[in-house]
Enzyme design. Structure first.
Site, short mmCIF file in Angstrom:
data_model
loop_
_atom_site.label_atom_id
_atom_site.label_comp_id
_atom_site.label_asym_id
_atom_site.label_seq_id
_atom_site.Cartn_x
_atom_site.Cartn_y
_atom_site.Cartn_z
N ASN A 10 -45.73 -22.88 -58.27
CA ASN A 10 -45.21 -24.10 -57.65
C ASN A 10 -46.28 -24.66 -56.69
O ASN A 10 -46.69 -23.97 -55.76
CB ASN A 10 -43.91 -23.73 -56.90
N ASP A 12 -46.04 -27.45 -54.82
CA ASP A 12 -45.50 -28.39 -53.83
C ASP A 12 -46.27 -28.37 -52.51
O ASP A 12 -46.53 -29.42 -51.92
CB ASP A 12 -44.04 -28.04 -53.47
N HIS A 13 -46.58 -27.16 -52.04
CA HIS A 13 -47.12 -27.10 -50.68
C HIS A 13 -48.62 -27.37 -50.58
O HIS A 13 -49.15 -27.50 -49.49
CB HIS A 13 -46.68 -25.80 -50.00
N ARG A 21 -52.21 -35.37 -43.81
CA ARG A 21 -53.26 -36.29 -43.37
C ARG A 21 -53.26 -37.62 -44.12
O ARG A 21 -54.09 -38.48 -43.89
CB ARG A 21 -54.64 -35.62 -43.52
N HIS A 46 -41.64 -29.94 -57.49
CA HIS A 46 -40.34 -30.48 -57.12
C HIS A 46 -40.53 -31.88 -56.58
O HIS A 46 -41.11 -32.07 -55.51
CB HIS A 46 -39.72 -29.55 -56.06
N ARG A 48 -38.98 -34.38 -54.71
CA ARG A 48 -37.79 -34.55 -53.86
C ARG A 48 -37.47 -36.02 -53.67
O ARG A 48 -38.37 -36.87 -53.74
CB ARG A 48 -38.02 -33.88 -52.50
N ARG A 52 -41.41 -35.83 -49.92
CA ARG A 52 -42.14 -35.25 -48.78
C ARG A 52 -43.37 -34.45 -49.22
O ARG A 52 -44.27 -34.25 -48.45
CB ARG A 52 -41.21 -34.35 -47.95
N HIS A 53 -43.39 -33.96 -50.45
CA HIS A 53 -44.62 -33.31 -50.92
C HIS A 53 -45.09 -33.92 -52.24
O HIS A 53 -45.95 -34.79 -52.23
CB HIS A 53 -44.52 -31.77 -50.93
N GLU A 73 -38.87 -29.66 -61.14
CA GLU A 73 -37.69 -29.34 -60.31
C GLU A 73 -37.13 -30.63 -59.77
O GLU A 73 -37.87 -31.46 -59.23
CB GLU A 73 -38.14 -28.49 -59.13
N THR A 103 -36.34 -26.42 -47.04
CA THR A 103 -36.60 -26.10 -48.43
C THR A 103 -35.24 -25.92 -49.10
O THR A 103 -34.21 -25.97 -48.43
CB THR A 103 -37.47 -24.83 -48.55
N THR A 104 -35.23 -25.71 -50.41
CA THR A 104 -33.97 -25.52 -51.12
C THR A 104 -33.25 -24.30 -50.52
O THR A 104 -33.82 -23.22 -50.47
CB THR A 104 -34.25 -25.29 -52.62
N GLU A 154 -32.23 -20.11 -63.31
CA GLU A 154 -33.17 -19.49 -62.38
C GLU A 154 -32.34 -18.92 -61.23
O GLU A 154 -31.60 -19.65 -60.56
CB GLU A 154 -34.18 -20.52 -61.86
N HIS A 197 -37.86 -18.22 -55.39
CA HIS A 197 -37.65 -18.62 -54.01
C HIS A 197 -37.95 -17.47 -53.05
O HIS A 197 -37.32 -16.43 -53.10
CB HIS A 197 -36.25 -19.16 -53.72
N GLY A 198 -38.94 -17.73 -52.19
CA GLY A 198 -39.26 -16.81 -51.10
C GLY A 198 -40.01 -15.56 -51.52
O GLY A 198 -40.15 -14.63 -50.71
N GLY A 219 -44.28 -20.27 -55.05
CA GLY A 219 -45.15 -21.28 -54.48
C GLY A 219 -45.63 -21.00 -53.08
O GLY A 219 -46.79 -20.65 -52.85
N1 PXP Z 1 -37.71 -22.09 -57.61
C1 PXP Z 1 -36.97 -23.10 -57.09
C2 PXP Z 1 -35.80 -23.60 -57.88
C3 PXP Z 1 -37.32 -23.68 -55.84
O1 PXP Z 1 -36.56 -24.68 -55.34
C4 PXP Z 1 -38.47 -23.22 -55.18
C5 PXP Z 1 -38.89 -23.87 -53.90
O2 PXP Z 1 -39.19 -25.20 -54.15
C6 PXP Z 1 -39.19 -22.17 -55.77
C7 PXP Z 1 -38.79 -21.62 -56.96
C8 PXP Z 1 -40.42 -21.64 -55.12
O3 PXP Z 1 -40.08 -21.04 -53.91
P1 PXP Z 1 -41.22 -20.58 -52.91
O4 PXP Z 1 -42.02 -21.79 -52.59
O5 PXP Z 1 -40.46 -20.05 -51.76
O6 PXP Z 1 -42.02 -19.52 -53.63
#
Ligand code: PXP
Length: 250
Positions: A10, A12-13, A21, A46, A48, A52-53, A73, A103-104, A154, A197-198, A219
């Site tokens: 992922n 996103d970040h 910036r 994702h 959103r 935001r990202h 996503e 976050t989600t 998931e 996630h996490g 991610g």
């Molecule tokens: N899967 C889903 C459905 C998510 O919403 C996210 C966070 O956007 C992730 C995976 C990745 O989570 P993390 O960034 O905490 O690894």
């Protein structure tokens, strides 16, 4: 030998840092290409509602430029379904979205929101996009996902990962069991089971010990770890962790 789990990265970040910036760097598409070179099996992003990202043009560029499956996503809204049908990713993962959350924060309410979700799942499926429901690891949500016609779920691993990070061993053990049980039930119901996630190296390795989980989407931790070891190395180390966990499952 047990099948190796796929690793979706992922990005996103990477976009979060770019947007801090307002310029063009760091580019999430460049990160995606690097992740694939380092062994990622797919890329997740994702889009959103508040952008935001990841932004619309990131999604379009990811689809054009990467050689591995793109997992889009998204919230199950008309706007997002329309954009997804334009991008035509390999997969769409439906997630709950609240504007004020960082976050989600949990899985989709597939049972309570069944009728609301049905048209989005239907339109994506009709277009040939593989639909995944991001759900809590519980049987009712698994059964509702089957009834909606989603081929993939998931499992939300955030509660388990947080319990591990906070050193709450009892909660971590019970959450792990919930995930393991949901992975088994989901597979028996004919669903393909993913998790995300996490997740960090340690929780990734432990969760990979559940052989029914065929894909992990990760991610935030890897983007953070990239500060210390580089993005390619952080992806490579996660592949190693997942393989080590899966080896113990066989
Ligand atoms: N899967 C889903 C459905 C998510 O919403 C996210 C966070 O956007 C992730 C995976 C990745 O989570 P993390 O960034 O905490 O690894």
């Amino acid at each position: 030998m047990a099948t190796q789990p796929r690793l979706g990265i992922n990005v996103d970040h990477v976009a979060t840092v770019r947007n801090a910036r307002g310029g063009a760097a760091p580019d999430p598409v460049r990160a995606a290409l690097l992740a694939i070179e380092a062994g990622a099996d797919g890329i997740t992003a994702h889009l959103r509602e508040d952008r935001r990202h990841i932004r619309d043009d990131d999604m379009a560029r990811l689809k054009l430029e990467i050689s591995k499956p793109l997992n889009f996503e998204m919230a199950a809204t008309d706007e997002m379904v329309r954009i997804a049908l334009g991008v035509m990713p390999h997969a769409a993962c439906l997630v709950p979205e609240k504007r004020e959350e960082r976050t989600t924060e949990g899985g989709l309410d597939v049972v309570g929101g069944f009728e609301t979700l049905r048209p989005s799942v239907g339109r994506l499926r009709e277009a040939g996009i593989r639909v995944s429901m991001f759900i809590e690891p519980d049987e009712a949500a698994l059964r509702a996902s089957v009834a909606l016609g989603a081929p993939v779920v998931e499992l939300h691993t955030g509660t388990y990962c947080e319990a591990v990070v906070h050193g709450d061993a009892a909660k971590a053990a019970s959450e792990f069991e919930r995930i393991r049980s949901a992975a088994r039930i989901g597979t028996a119901l004919g669903l393909e089971v993913h998790a995300g996630h996490g997740i960090d190296f340690a929780t990734g390795e432990t969760l990979a010990g559940i052989p029914e989980i065929v894909e992990f989407n990760i991610g935030h931790f890897l983007v953070g770890e990239a500060i210390f070891v580089g993005f390619a190395e952080s992806v490579r180390l996660m592949k190693v962790a997942l393989a080590a966990g899966r080896a113990r499952a066989s």
